[in-house]
Design a protein around this motif. Structure first.
Motif, PDB file in Angstrom:
ATOM      1  N   GLU A 171      10.020   3.963  -3.914  1.00  0.00           N
ATOM      2  CA  GLU A 171       9.451   5.058  -3.130  1.00  0.00           C
ATOM      3  C   GLU A 171       8.599   4.498  -2.003  1.00  0.00           C
ATOM      4  N   VAL A 172       8.639   5.176  -0.865  1.00  0.00           N
ATOM      5  CA  VAL A 172       7.858   4.788   0.306  1.00  0.00           C
ATOM      6  C   VAL A 172       7.024   5.987   0.736  1.00  0.00           C
TER       7      VAL A 172
ATOM      8  N   VAL B  99      11.718   9.074  -1.985  1.00  0.00           N
ATOM      9  CA  VAL B  99      12.605   8.164  -2.714  1.00  0.00           C
ATOM     10  C   VAL B  99      13.538   7.480  -1.724  1.00  0.00           C
ATOM     11  N   VAL B 100      13.628   6.169  -1.826  1.00  0.00           N
ATOM     12  CA  VAL B 100      14.521   5.367  -0.986  1.00  0.00           C
ATOM     13  C   VAL B 100      15.822   5.109  -1.742  1.00  0.00           C
ATOM     14  N   ILE B 101      15.683   4.624  -2.969  1.00  0.00           N
ATOM     15  CA  ILE B 101      16.838   4.310  -3.806  1.00  0.00           C
ATOM     16  C   ILE B 101      16.444   4.580  -5.260  1.00  0.00           C
TER      17      ILE B 101
ATOM     18  N   ASP C 199       0.815  -1.220   0.000  1.00  0.00           N
ATOM     19  CA  ASP C 199       0.000   0.000   0.000  1.00  0.00           C
ATOM     20  C   ASP C 199       0.849   1.270   0.000  1.00  0.00           C
ATOM     21  N   ASN C 200       1.976   1.233   0.686  1.00  0.00           N
ATOM     22  CA  ASN C 200       2.811   2.423   0.839  1.00  0.00           C
ATOM     23  C   ASN C 200       4.198   2.274   0.214  1.00  0.00           C
ATOM     24  N   VAL C 201       4.355   1.326  -0.689  1.00  0.00           N
ATOM     25  CA  VAL C 201       5.656   1.095  -1.330  1.00  0.00           C
ATOM     26  C   VAL C 201       5.420   0.856  -2.818  1.00  0.00           C
TER      27      VAL C 201
ATOM     28  N   PHE D 267      15.277   1.818   5.417  1.00  0.00           N
ATOM     29  CA  PHE D 267      14.965   3.232   5.238  1.00  0.00           C
ATOM     30  C   PHE D 267      14.126   3.747   6.405  1.00  0.00           C
ATOM     31  N   LEU D 268      13.064   3.022   6.736  1.00  0.00           N
ATOM     32  CA  LEU D 268      12.167   3.470   7.803  1.00  0.00           C
ATOM     33  C   LEU D 268      12.822   3.408   9.183  1.00  0.00           C
ATOM     34  N   ARG D 269      13.806   2.535   9.365  1.00  0.00           N
ATOM     35  CA  ARG D 269      14.553   2.468  10.638  1.00  0.00           C
ATOM     36  C   ARG D 269      15.687   3.489  10.691  1.00  0.00           C
TER      37      ARG D 269
END
Length: 104
Positions: A36-37, A45-47, A13-15, A98-100
């Protein structure tokens, strides 16, 4: 002008993965593939794999938007294939790190 391909794949849902590339006569001229998250209703953007500076590279980000660039010693075609494979295989790991707040 070459052929342009663009699509978005929702992993969760969020990725999501956003993919865009352009080819001319079968050769990749430009590409960007990014994970993307959604954080607090904002897509981050994560990567990102791309060739925006004339060479294939990876940009990794943290929650604050700080960026780190790593050059890839690959052709645009190989980098595009690797980007799709890597994000399809590792999106969960990258999202969790990323979230951590861990480095990718």
């Amino acid at each position: 002008m070459g052929r342009r391909t663009e699509y978005v794949i929702m992993f969760d849902d969020n990725v999501r993965k956003r993919h865009s590339h352009q080819t001319e006569k079968g050769c990749v001229q430009y590409f960007v593939v990014q994970l993307e998250v959604k954080v607090e209703d904002v897509w981050k953007v994560v990567i990102r794999y791309d060739c925006a500076h004339g060479f294939a590279h990876i940009d990794t980000y943290d929650l604050r938007g700080n960026q780190r660039k790593t050059e890839l010693d690959l052709t645009f075609e190989s980098a595009l294939s690797y980007a799709d494979w890597d994000l399809n295989e590792n999106w969960e790991k990258y999202t969790q790190k990323f979230l951590r707040g861990e480095k990718l």
